[in-house]
Design a protein around this motif. Sequence first.
Motif, mmCIF file in Angstrom:
data_model
loop_
_atom_site.group_PDB
_atom_site.id
_atom_site.type_symbol
_atom_site.label_atom_id
_atom_site.label_comp_id
_atom_site.label_asym_id
_atom_site.label_seq_id
_atom_site.Cartn_x
_atom_site.Cartn_y
_atom_site.Cartn_z
ATOM 1 N N TYR A 158 51.032 -2.513 -29.676
ATOM 2 C CA TYR A 158 50.673 -1.576 -30.847
ATOM 3 C C TYR A 158 50.874 -2.564 -32.103
ATOM 4 O O TYR A 158 52.000 -3.113 -32.322
ATOM 5 N N GLU A 159 49.836 -2.704 -32.985
ATOM 6 C CA GLU A 159 50.008 -3.522 -34.236
ATOM 7 C C GLU A 159 50.369 -2.621 -35.390
ATOM 8 O O GLU A 159 49.572 -1.580 -35.675
ATOM 9 N N ARG A 199 44.398 -0.223 -33.274
ATOM 10 C CA ARG A 199 45.574 -1.035 -33.254
ATOM 11 C C ARG A 199 46.391 -1.374 -32.071
ATOM 12 O O ARG A 199 47.126 -1.955 -31.903
ATOM 13 N N ILE A 200 45.780 -0.545 -31.038
ATOM 14 C CA ILE A 200 46.256 -0.820 -29.708
ATOM 15 C C ILE A 200 45.729 -1.961 -28.937
ATOM 16 O O ILE A 200 44.381 -1.902 -28.708
ATOM 17 N N HIS A 201 46.407 -2.964 -29.007
ATOM 18 C CA HIS A 201 45.566 -4.193 -28.226
ATOM 19 C C HIS A 201 45.638 -4.334 -26.877
ATOM 20 O O HIS A 201 44.802 -4.868 -26.491
ATOM 21 N N THR A 202 46.594 -3.835 -26.462
ATOM 22 C CA THR A 202 46.488 -3.784 -24.752
ATOM 23 C C THR A 202 47.337 -2.242 -24.387
ATOM 24 O O THR A 202 48.031 -1.721 -25.024
ATOM 25 N N ALA A 203 46.729 -1.805 -23.284
ATOM 26 C CA ALA A 203 47.355 -0.427 -22.607
ATOM 27 C C ALA A 203 47.423 -0.723 -21.126
ATOM 28 O O ALA A 203 46.086 -1.027 -20.659
ATOM 29 N N LYS A 204 48.203 0.150 -20.627
ATOM 30 C CA LYS A 204 48.436 0.262 -19.172
ATOM 31 C C LYS A 204 48.892 1.469 -18.889
ATOM 32 O O LYS A 204 50.033 2.010 -19.273
ATOM 33 N N VAL A 205 48.076 2.277 -17.871
ATOM 34 C CA VAL A 205 48.648 3.521 -17.480
ATOM 35 C C VAL A 205 49.749 3.449 -16.505
ATOM 36 O O VAL A 205 49.632 2.524 -15.573
#
Length: 320
Positions: A158-159, A199-205
Amino acid sequence: MRADRLINIMILLQNRGKMTAKELANELEVSDRTILRDMDALSTAGIPIVSDRGTAGGWRLLDNFRSKLSGLNIDDMKSLFLFPSGKLLEDLGLNSQALDTRQKLLAAIPGSYRDEAQAMWERIYIDSSTWRQSKEKMHALETVQQAVWENKKLKIHYEQADGEQKERLLEPLGLVAKGNRWYLVASRDGELRNYRVSRIHTAKVENEVFRRPLNFNLAAYWEQSKVEFIQNLPKYDVQVEIHPAIIKRINFTGKFVQMIKTEIPNGDKWIPATLRFNDKQEAIEFILGFSNKIKVISPKDLPNKVVSLAMSVIDFYSNE
């Protein structure tokens, strides 16, 4: 009216299974004592309603009892035709063909409501987008949405507002559309927080499932969160006199300044007012932008700050 409230109690219990007297009282904006009287009235009328005692207790309808009451009135029916922005539906990956959906809904409602529902559809259109298309990219929205639906923990990069990126492990509770922006409401280390999805650059469940907080209400939390956010915003108030020629322009530029008070024009027709900014620098730049059409009364040191900024602009362009 009491009859409406009794119907609403039955609908709430039918949809939620079990609720305490306090929860019902808060939902219907009445006292706990009123709810208890309503329960007696429902029981007397033959509605199979029972109370379970203990920490997990509450009021419920007997198993397999289903009322045919919908509680829908004409205003409720008309509100169903006020669809959200097609862009928001598209963001969520939902079919945004609102025309087809409303045609199906129109065919399903009673004939006595149909004309008014059709009129609402034809006269009100909701567009939550801005005049200029947003440049925000939401690369992670689909992944975030998956975690919300599946009640699984979510790891994100998160940025923050200062540009620094942080890794966070969250328990995602819901998505909120504010204007044309999406926010994720999530729990981190037991504390509720809001994250702008863009602002979430990457996300992983993650594989780990989490337990949602008891009695968490997304809409109620968001409304309270907005109130607290506004209350905690920095405030810098300036007393000024405004030339009448620009009063409408100041009211229009609400993004930069809030006019919290105006008074009767003085002998020169100038309008005394109080302007609220986030900080002093923002006030200096705004006032300078209106040249000789805003006169600062207080704080007393502010006019010198405006003059200093004006002189620096003059020096900058004089040396070009």
